[in-house]
Motif scaffolding. Sequence first.
Motif, PDB file in Angstrom:
ATOM      1  N   THR A  94       0.814  -1.220   0.000  1.00 35.83           N
ATOM      2  CA  THR A  94       0.000   0.000   0.000  1.00 35.83           C
ATOM      3  C   THR A  94       0.848   1.271   0.000  1.00 35.83           C
ATOM      4  N   LEU A  95       2.122   1.150  -0.350  1.00 38.06           N
ATOM      5  CA  LEU A  95       3.011   2.302  -0.279  1.00 38.06           C
ATOM      6  C   LEU A  95       2.940   3.167  -1.523  1.00 38.06           C
ATOM      7  N   ARG A  96       3.132   4.437  -1.315  1.00 40.02           N
ATOM      8  CA  ARG A  96       3.284   5.396  -2.411  1.00 40.02           C
ATOM      9  C   ARG A  96       4.545   6.182  -2.134  1.00 40.02           C
ATOM     10  N   LYS A  97       5.262   6.492  -3.197  1.00 46.18           N
ATOM     11  CA  LYS A  97       6.542   7.178  -3.078  1.00 46.18           C
ATOM     12  C   LYS A  97       6.428   8.589  -3.646  1.00 46.18           C
ATOM     13  N   ARG A  98       7.076   9.518  -2.971  1.00 45.15           N
ATOM     14  CA  ARG A  98       7.205  10.890  -3.466  1.00 45.15           C
ATOM     15  C   ARG A  98       8.624  11.323  -3.152  1.00 45.15           C
ATOM     16  N   GLY A  99       9.428  11.456  -4.186  1.00 40.55           N
ATOM     17  CA  GLY A  99      10.843  11.752  -3.978  1.00 40.55           C
ATOM     18  C   GLY A  99      11.508  10.563  -3.296  1.00 40.55           C
ATOM     19  N   ASP A 100      12.190  10.833  -2.195  1.00 46.99           N
ATOM     20  CA  ASP A 100      12.825   9.760  -1.435  1.00 46.99           C
ATOM     21  C   ASP A 100      11.997   9.357  -0.221  1.00 46.99           C
ATOM     22  N   ARG A 101      10.755   9.768  -0.173  1.00 47.41           N
ATOM     23  CA  ARG A 101       9.898   9.449   0.978  1.00 47.41           C
ATOM     24  C   ARG A 101       8.791   8.495   0.556  1.00 47.41           C
ATOM     25  N   CYS A 102       8.333   7.691   1.499  1.00 45.45           N
ATOM     26  CA  CYS A 102       7.219   6.771   1.248  1.00 45.45           C
ATOM     27  C   CYS A 102       6.198   6.921   2.363  1.00 45.45           C
ATOM     28  N   ARG A 103       4.965   6.563   2.037  1.00 46.75           N
ATOM     29  CA  ARG A 103       3.909   6.553   3.049  1.00 46.75           C
ATOM     30  C   ARG A 103       2.918   5.443   2.714  1.00 46.75           C
ATOM     31  N   CYS A 104       2.232   4.968   3.739  1.00 45.41           N
ATOM     32  CA  CYS A 104       1.165   3.997   3.544  1.00 45.41           C
ATOM     33  C   CYS A 104      -0.083   4.774   3.158  1.00 45.41           C
ATOM     34  N   ALA A 115      12.806   7.428   3.636  1.00 43.37           N
ATOM     35  CA  ALA A 115      13.668   6.785   2.650  1.00 43.37           C
ATOM     36  C   ALA A 115      12.773   6.081   1.634  1.00 43.37           C
ATOM     37  N   ASP A 116      13.369   5.647   0.547  1.00 39.44           N
ATOM     38  CA  ASP A 116      12.616   4.965  -0.508  1.00 39.44           C
ATOM     39  C   ASP A 116      12.373   3.513  -0.118  1.00 39.44           C
ATOM     40  N   ARG A 117      11.432   3.274   0.762  1.00 40.55           N
ATOM     41  CA  ARG A 117      11.100   1.916   1.207  1.00 40.55           C
ATOM     42  C   ARG A 117      10.521   1.103   0.059  1.00 40.55           C
ATOM     43  N   LEU A 118       9.767   1.724  -0.810  1.00 40.51           N
ATOM     44  CA  LEU A 118       9.135   1.025  -1.920  1.00 40.51           C
ATOM     45  C   LEU A 118      10.164   0.492  -2.907  1.00 40.51           C
ATOM     46  N   GLY A 119      11.234   1.226  -3.131  1.00 35.51           N
ATOM     47  CA  GLY A 119      12.226   0.841  -4.127  1.00 35.51           C
ATOM     48  C   GLY A 119      13.374  -0.002  -3.588  1.00 35.51           C
ATOM     49  N   ASN A 120      13.293  -0.409  -2.322  1.00 35.69           N
ATOM     50  CA  ASN A 120      14.363  -1.207  -1.722  1.00 35.69           C
ATOM     51  C   ASN A 120      13.833  -2.561  -1.263  1.00 35.69           C
ATOM     52  N   THR A 121      14.744  -3.497  -1.090  1.00 37.42           N
ATOM     53  CA  THR A 121      14.383  -4.826  -0.598  1.00 37.42           C
ATOM     54  C   THR A 121      13.691  -4.691   0.748  1.00 37.42           C
ATOM     55  N   CYS A 122      12.680  -5.512   0.975  1.00 41.80           N
ATOM     56  CA  CYS A 122      11.793  -5.399   2.131  1.00 41.80           C
ATOM     57  C   CYS A 122      12.529  -5.354   3.469  1.00 41.80           C
ATOM     58  N   GLY A 123      13.131  -6.434   3.913  1.00 36.63           N
ATOM     59  CA  GLY A 123      13.867  -6.435   5.169  1.00 36.63           C
ATOM     60  C   GLY A 123      13.048  -6.663   6.423  1.00 36.63           C
ATOM     61  N   GLU A 124      11.731  -6.924   6.312  1.00 36.94           N
ATOM     62  CA  GLU A 124      10.928  -7.292   7.484  1.00 36.94           C
ATOM     63  C   GLU A 124      11.257  -8.743   7.840  1.00 36.94           C
ATOM     64  N   PRO A 125      11.032  -9.168   9.090  1.00 34.36           N
ATOM     65  CA  PRO A 125      11.316 -10.559   9.469  1.00 34.36           C
ATOM     66  C   PRO A 125      10.468 -11.548   8.664  1.00 34.36           C
ATOM     67  N   VAL A 126      11.086 -12.664   8.296  1.00 34.44           N
ATOM     68  CA  VAL A 126      10.403 -13.723   7.556  1.00 34.44           C
ATOM     69  C   VAL A 126       9.420 -14.442   8.474  1.00 34.44           C
ATOM     70  N   THR A 127       8.204 -14.676   7.980  1.00 28.29           N
ATOM     71  CA  THR A 127       7.187 -15.394   8.757  1.00 28.29           C
ATOM     72  C   THR A 127       6.507 -16.505   7.964  1.00 28.29           C
ATOM     73  N   HIS A 128       6.642 -16.506   6.618  1.00 30.85           N
ATOM     74  CA  HIS A 128       5.911 -17.455   5.768  1.00 30.85           C
ATOM     75  C   HIS A 128       6.805 -18.026   4.665  1.00 30.85           C
ATOM     76  N   GLN A 129       6.425 -19.212   4.217  1.00 30.65           N
ATOM     77  CA  GLN A 129       7.012 -19.764   3.004  1.00 30.65           C
ATOM     78  C   GLN A 129       5.952 -19.679   1.923  1.00 30.65           C
TER      79      GLN A 129
END
Length: 164
Positions: A94-104, A115-129
């Motif tokens: 549900t993220l939208r990016k504006r410049g280097d900022r993101c928001r839900c 920071a550009d959360r949308l354009g970078n690898t996720c990095g949240e803890p793994v919970t599912h296969q």
Amino acid sequence: MIDKQQGPTAAELRELMGDVHALQGRVQDAYGRLFAAAETHHVAYQLEDAAGDIRGVWEALERLAGSYARVYVVPGTESLCGVPWGVCPDHGNTLRKRGDRCRCTVAGCSRRWSADRLGNTCGEPVTHQITAERGKSFLACRAHARDAERHLGDGTAQPLSSDR
């Protein structure tokens, strides 16, 4: 090496972020009431500034939580989601990016990243296969798993065992 038992847990960091978010809401409410009163509206901007400062503290804690997750991953017990785009941990894709900022973009969600959360690898803890219909699988976080369940067709999103 830092003793991990003495450091805060990820849950403690999330709880602290929740406390900061609640404080920001209280300050914004006080600002609204102060601004509405004719005799005090001229000083209300000071509370608006304070709310901005609190938002900065929340963003710093958000960055810390991300760094903490990357530094304190214990091999064999937890890993990080490697999906090549970020998500809102609460609402998913549900993220939208504006410049280097993101928001839900979910109504009522105040999560923002400086920071550009949308354009970078996720990095949240793994919970599912996640397993696609042809058997190809990968590990993902809870938010990416929910999104995958909506788009997989015959694939599956299985929670990892709690002893992992």
